[in-house]
Motif scaffolding. Structure first.
Motif, mmCIF file in Angstrom:
data_model
loop_
_atom_site.group_PDB
_atom_site.id
_atom_site.type_symbol
_atom_site.label_atom_id
_atom_site.label_comp_id
_atom_site.label_asym_id
_atom_site.label_seq_id
_atom_site.Cartn_x
_atom_site.Cartn_y
_atom_site.Cartn_z
ATOM 1 N N ARG A 137 37.003 47.253 64.298
ATOM 2 C CA ARG A 137 37.789 46.551 65.306
ATOM 3 C C ARG A 137 37.197 46.649 66.715
ATOM 4 N NH1 ARG A 137 42.990 49.432 66.381
ATOM 5 N NH2 ARG A 137 42.917 49.557 64.104
ATOM 6 N N PHE A 138 36.878 47.843 67.162
ATOM 7 C CA PHE A 138 36.403 47.993 68.539
ATOM 8 C C PHE A 138 35.000 47.413 68.715
ATOM 9 C CE2 PHE A 138 39.405 51.656 68.035
ATOM 10 C CZ PHE A 138 40.455 51.047 68.712
ATOM 11 N N ASP A 139 34.204 47.402 67.642
ATOM 12 C CA ASP A 139 32.905 46.735 67.702
ATOM 13 C C ASP A 139 33.093 45.239 67.892
ATOM 14 O OD1 ASP A 139 31.620 49.130 67.377
ATOM 15 O OD2 ASP A 139 31.037 48.791 65.290
ATOM 16 N N GLY A 140 34.133 44.681 67.253
ATOM 17 C CA GLY A 140 34.424 43.264 67.430
ATOM 18 C C GLY A 140 34.808 42.940 68.860
ATOM 19 N N VAL A 141 35.605 43.818 69.474
ATOM 20 C CA VAL A 141 35.961 43.630 70.884
ATOM 21 C C VAL A 141 34.701 43.641 71.748
ATOM 22 C CG1 VAL A 141 37.182 44.599 72.860
ATOM 23 C CG2 VAL A 141 38.258 44.633 70.605
ATOM 24 N N ARG A 142 33.858 44.641 71.524
ATOM 25 C CA ARG A 142 32.637 44.764 72.333
ATOM 26 C C ARG A 142 31.743 43.532 72.172
ATOM 27 N NH1 ARG A 142 32.819 49.897 69.638
ATOM 28 N NH2 ARG A 142 33.764 51.472 70.987
ATOM 29 N N ALA A 143 31.606 43.061 70.935
ATOM 30 C CA ALA A 143 30.713 41.935 70.674
ATOM 31 C C ALA A 143 31.207 40.668 71.356
ATOM 32 C CB ALA A 143 30.559 41.712 69.173
ATOM 33 N N PHE A 144 32.513 40.397 71.275
ATOM 34 C CA PHE A 144 33.031 39.194 71.935
ATOM 35 C C PHE A 144 32.890 39.297 73.448
ATOM 36 C CE2 PHE A 144 36.476 37.064 74.208
ATOM 37 C CZ PHE A 144 36.166 35.747 73.916
ATOM 38 N N THR A 170 42.352 37.859 56.038
ATOM 39 C CA THR A 170 41.493 37.294 57.078
ATOM 40 C C THR A 170 42.272 36.298 57.930
ATOM 41 O OG1 THR A 170 39.501 37.597 55.753
ATOM 42 C CG2 THR A 170 39.383 35.979 57.515
ATOM 43 N N ASP A 171 43.182 35.539 57.306
ATOM 44 C CA ASP A 171 43.980 34.577 58.060
ATOM 45 C C ASP A 171 44.810 35.286 59.128
ATOM 46 O OD1 ASP A 171 42.948 32.697 56.332
ATOM 47 O OD2 ASP A 171 44.735 32.626 55.063
ATOM 48 N N LEU A 172 45.390 36.430 58.765
ATOM 49 C CA LEU A 172 46.186 37.189 59.725
ATOM 50 C C LEU A 172 45.296 37.776 60.815
ATOM 51 C CD1 LEU A 172 48.735 39.127 57.466
ATOM 52 C CD2 LEU A 172 48.824 36.782 58.314
ATOM 53 N N HIS A 173 44.141 38.299 60.414
ATOM 54 C CA HIS A 173 43.212 38.846 61.401
ATOM 55 C C HIS A 173 42.758 37.764 62.383
ATOM 56 C CE1 HIS A 173 42.736 42.932 59.968
ATOM 57 N NE2 HIS A 173 42.564 42.499 58.737
ATOM 58 N N ARG A 174 42.426 36.582 61.870
ATOM 59 C CA ARG A 174 41.978 35.492 62.750
ATOM 60 C C ARG A 174 43.063 35.138 63.761
ATOM 61 N NH1 ARG A 174 39.623 32.525 58.177
ATOM 62 N NH2 ARG A 174 41.450 31.198 58.273
ATOM 63 N N HIS A 185 31.225 37.006 66.029
ATOM 64 C CA HIS A 185 31.287 38.283 66.733
ATOM 65 C C HIS A 185 32.228 39.322 66.134
ATOM 66 C CE1 HIS A 185 29.030 36.186 69.754
ATOM 67 N NE2 HIS A 185 30.010 35.333 69.977
ATOM 68 N N VAL A 186 33.191 38.898 65.321
ATOM 69 C CA VAL A 186 34.269 39.803 64.919
ATOM 70 C C VAL A 186 34.297 40.082 63.425
ATOM 71 C CG1 VAL A 186 36.781 40.033 64.822
ATOM 72 C CG2 VAL A 186 35.707 39.144 66.893
ATOM 73 N N ASP A 187 34.127 39.052 62.628
ATOM 74 C CA ASP A 187 34.343 39.137 61.181
ATOM 75 C C ASP A 187 33.543 40.265 60.539
ATOM 76 O OD1 ASP A 187 35.315 38.419 58.684
ATOM 77 O OD2 ASP A 187 33.769 36.904 58.352
ATOM 78 N N GLY A 188 34.241 41.140 59.812
ATOM 79 C CA GLY A 188 33.599 42.190 59.027
ATOM 80 C C GLY A 188 33.242 43.439 59.791
#
Length: 240
Positions: A59-66, A21-25, A53-56
């Motif tokens: 990946r592309f859903d996280g982009v859309r949400a942000f 998670t640290d790397l993802h953040r 908006h992103v966690d869990g």
């Protein structure tokens, strides 16, 4: 926590078994900060955006949400878009490239307590699987030396191949329970992300454990966690 009451443990990967998670953040932060500076966003990306908006999420859903949170609309593009493309898929691939660089340069060790818990579950005969939204799960498990600890992995690649919606939909967790041939009522879900906890609750799993790596115990319980812990060692019977 008496693991003899359960037949299977379904683990999220990032933030539960490994500190990826640290790397993802970091990767999300670098990518969205650069995007915001390039496009002059009035409200820059912050750490709070990661959990909101992103966690869990895939990946592309996280982009859309942000982007939706900032009122930004981009073309979807395609999965082969380069990291320079200003599309949903281009931004997602830019994040992925940054993550790969961080993983390659720094390696990955599992959280303290991960191996102890997995050893304990193996000794009890509790089946174990990884259910992750990430498309990096296989690489991360290999880097952490955990590949042989699980019956199988349901990750973002498997979800895409099978057409399974991502968390907070319970489809990937349900697919894992089906593959193990164990009723959901006999399965424990272990998650650090609000979306993942919500997926475990929506799927009717027997126990949903929220692992607090930053989302907050209250938020995890609010999303549907039955209990919360801050470390996997708290789930060992002798609390070592």
């Amino acid at each position: 926590m008496d693991w003899d009451d359960w037949n299977a443990a379904l683990f999220d990967l990032d933030g539960v078994l490994t500190p990826t998670t640290d790397l993802h953040r970091r990767a999300w932060g670098e990518m969205f900060t650069a995007f915001g500076e390039r496009h002059g966003l009035a409200e820059p990306y912050t750490e709070d955006d990661y959990y909101a908006h992103v966690d869990g999420k895939p990946r592309f859903d996280g982009v859309r949400a942000f982007l939706a949170s900032r009122g930004v609309r981009l073309a979807e593009g395609g999965v082969d878009d380069g990291p320079e493309a200003q599309t949903v898929h281009g931004l997602g691939n830019a994040k992925q490239e940054l993550f790969n660089d961080l993983l390659t340069s720094g390696g990955m060790d599992p959280y303290p307590g991960t191996l102890d818990l997995l050893d304990d579950l193996a000794a009890r005969g509790v089946a174990r699987a990884v259910v992750s939204s990430s498309r990096n799960a296989t690489a991360v498990l290999a880097a952490a030396g955990l590949s042989d600890r699980f019956a199988f992995v349901v990750d973002g690649n498997v979800a895409a191949e099978r057409g399974l919606p991502g968390k907070p939909d319970p489809a990937t967790f349900l697919a894992a329970a089906t593959q193990l041939d164990i009723p959901v009522a006999r399965c424990v879900v272990l998650e650090d992300a609000l979306a993942g906890v919500a997926a475990g609750r929506a799927g009717g799993f027997g126990l949903v454990i929220g692992v607090d790596r930053g989302a907050g115990a209250d938020a995890l319980r609010g999303a549907g966690a039955d209990i919360t812990v801050s470390d996997l060692t708290q789930l060992l019977e002798d609390r070592r």
